[in-house]
Design an enzyme around this catalytic site. Structure first.
Site, PDB file in Angstrom:
ATOM      1  N   ASP A 249       0.832  -1.196   0.000  1.00  0.00           N
ATOM      2  CA  ASP A 249       0.000   0.000   0.000  1.00  0.00           C
ATOM      3  C   ASP A 249       0.873   1.254   0.000  1.00  0.00           C
ATOM      4  O   ASP A 249       1.331   1.693   1.043  1.00  0.00           O
ATOM      5  CB  ASP A 249      -0.885  -0.040   1.252  1.00  0.00           C
ATOM      6  CG  ASP A 249      -2.050   0.929   1.186  1.00  0.00           C
ATOM      7  OD1 ASP A 249      -2.132   1.693   0.222  1.00  0.00           O
ATOM      8  OD2 ASP A 249      -2.869   0.904   2.117  1.00  0.00           O
ATOM      9  N   HIS A 343      -9.380  -0.390  -7.744  1.00  0.00           N
ATOM     10  CA  HIS A 343      -8.974   0.758  -6.936  1.00  0.00           C
ATOM     11  C   HIS A 343      -7.748   1.450  -7.526  1.00  0.00           C
ATOM     12  O   HIS A 343      -7.685   2.690  -7.603  1.00  0.00           O
ATOM     13  CB  HIS A 343      -8.683   0.276  -5.511  1.00  0.00           C
ATOM     14  CG  HIS A 343      -8.359   1.368  -4.547  1.00  0.00           C
ATOM     15  ND1 HIS A 343      -9.306   2.233  -4.056  1.00  0.00           N
ATOM     16  CD2 HIS A 343      -7.183   1.727  -3.960  1.00  0.00           C
ATOM     17  CE1 HIS A 343      -8.739   3.075  -3.214  1.00  0.00           C
ATOM     18  NE2 HIS A 343      -7.448   2.793  -3.137  1.00  0.00           N
TER      19      HIS A 343
END
Length: 435
Positions: A249, A343
């Site tokens: 991330d 995403h």
């Protein structure tokens, strides 16, 4: 949880004593080189690592005879004074506290100025590894600075309470409503905001207590949240962090060596208002991850939601973590390899008019609900020169069709004007409160 807006990719081991607060992730000028990583790994044991003279905790009593000296982790130091406030481009810390305060009825500009003066002096002392003052609790007596940072900001309501409405930045206008929001007003906004980060839990807690005590009769706590990240040195080599969903991330976070990094993250010297020069705007969101639902998905399904491989963060279109994503690539059946609602696709700057922000979050876990569901997720913190050109366009795009939205819930929100760093002899916000 935007793909291009996550925490800076930074080394997981730290060198002691960064010389200034505007040092960028992975490039701390003026640092002292500690011992080599090979030697660190070779000498690690249950009692810690010997650093030598650099390990003395400034301002505290010497360790008892025979005690293990301070490790390199505890010796890391970030300077309080600088062009930017610390805790923005500082490498990720393993422990964090976010706390918002409201000025008490009757407290105004004078009381706010005195409070920021106290907070700034406390931050300077604690970040140097010194006691907070005469009433120091002693909680961190045996520790070094541990890369502690304290960062201070002003909420929209602060300016009305202090009679400074004419100095309130247009960029601090309330964020628009988003259809996916389920916000708790009691845990949102606030007159003043403080971010605390450190690589030692007791050092971070010690700073939190000092800030709360300094507030005295001028301000009361509105809300507080606690977070964590992976500890520096926990991985065999530096790597992008993972979140509680297990995803790498932070791959496309803006990098300090990009020519427009400062322009995207910080208000320029000639910006408006003048007191925000070298400052930034922080958007803070408590994003709960619906982990039970997420973990029922297969790894392949999770990857299609994100658009990246779970194992190494590489795009589904191929390559490694840093390979440019091929948004047009299709499989044998003609389907897009990176799904249209993935995403990582939706949050790309080139899919949002170039909008980007520097994200520097903490994970959180606040226990288990009565129905057995974990109250866990992300304390999202992103930095930008203007939220209307950073956070807002990306969140609007996510609001319209992000596959990840089924597995997260935005539960609290805040927007804060974070002024530039304090020069020697100044306190944070002095140019606003005394200008």
């Amino acid at each position: 949880m935007a793909d291009h807006t996550v925490d800076p990719s930074v080394p997981q081991t730290r060198t002691p004593r960064a010389s200034r607060t505007d040092a960028l992730p992975g490039a701390r000028p003026g640092t002292r080189e500690g011992i080599s990583r090979r030697r660190l790994l070779g000498t690690a044991g249950a009692t810690g690592l010997v650093l030598g003279a650099a390990g003395g905790a400034v301002g505290h009593a010497a360790a008892p005879s025979g005690a293990t000296p301070l490790t390199s982790l505890g010796a890391g130091e970030v300077m309080f004074h600088g062009r930017h406030q610390p805790g923005i481009t500082t490498p990720l810390q393993s422990r964090g506290h976010l706390v918002a305060f409201d000025l008490v009825p009757g407290a105004g500009r004078k009381e706010a100025a005195a409070l920021l003066r106290r907070w700034s002096e406390t931050a300077r002392r604690l970040m140097a590894g010194e006691p907070a003052g005469q009433d120091d609790t002693g909680v961190a007596r045996d520790a070094g600075p541990s890369s502690l940072t304290l960062t201070f900001g002003f909420g929209h309501s602060f300016f009305g309470r202090t009679g400074l409405e004419k100095q309130r930045p247009a960029a601090l206008d309330p964020l628009p409503d988003f259809s996916s929001d389920q916000l708790d007003k009691a845990r949102s906004n606030g007159d003043l905001w403080v971010q605390i980060g450190a690589d030692d839990a007791l050092v971070a807690f010690h700073a939190l207590r000092a800030v709360q005590k300094d507030a005295g009769g001028a301000a009361r706590v509105r809300w507080q949240m606690n977070g964590f990240n992976r500890s520096p040195g926990a991985t065999a080599h530096p790597m992008t962090a993972r979140n509680l969903m297990g995803q790498v991330d932070g791959t496309r976070n803006p990098k300090p060596d990009e020519p427009d990094f400062e322009e995207r993250v910080f208000v320029p010297e000639g910006g408006e208002p003048a007191w925000m020069a070298n400052g930034s705007y922080a958007v803070v969101r408590r994003i709960r991850m619906l982990l039970d639902s997420w973990e029922r998905l297969s790894v392949r399904a999770q990857e299609e939601v994100i658009g990246r491989r779970k194992s190494d963060g590489a795009p589904l279109s191929g390559g490694d973590e840093t390979t440019e994503m091929d948004l047009e690539k299709t499989d044998a059946e003609g389907n897009l390899v990176v799904p249209v609602d993935a995403h990582a696709r939706i949050t790309r700057p080139d899919q949002n008019g170039g909008a980007a922000m520097l994200r520097r979050p903490f994970s959180f876990h606040d226990g288990i609900d009565p129905d057995g569901v974990p109250d866990a997720g992300l304390l999202f913190i992103c930095w930008q020169a203007d939220p209307l050109r950073g956070f807002v366009p990306v969140q609007r795009k996510l609001d319209r069709g992000d596959a990840l939205s089924r597995f997260v819930r935005h539960e609290a929100s805040g927007l804060y004007a974070v002024p530039g760093g304090a020069a020697e002899g100044e306190y944070v916000g002095q140019r606003l409160l005394e200008g």
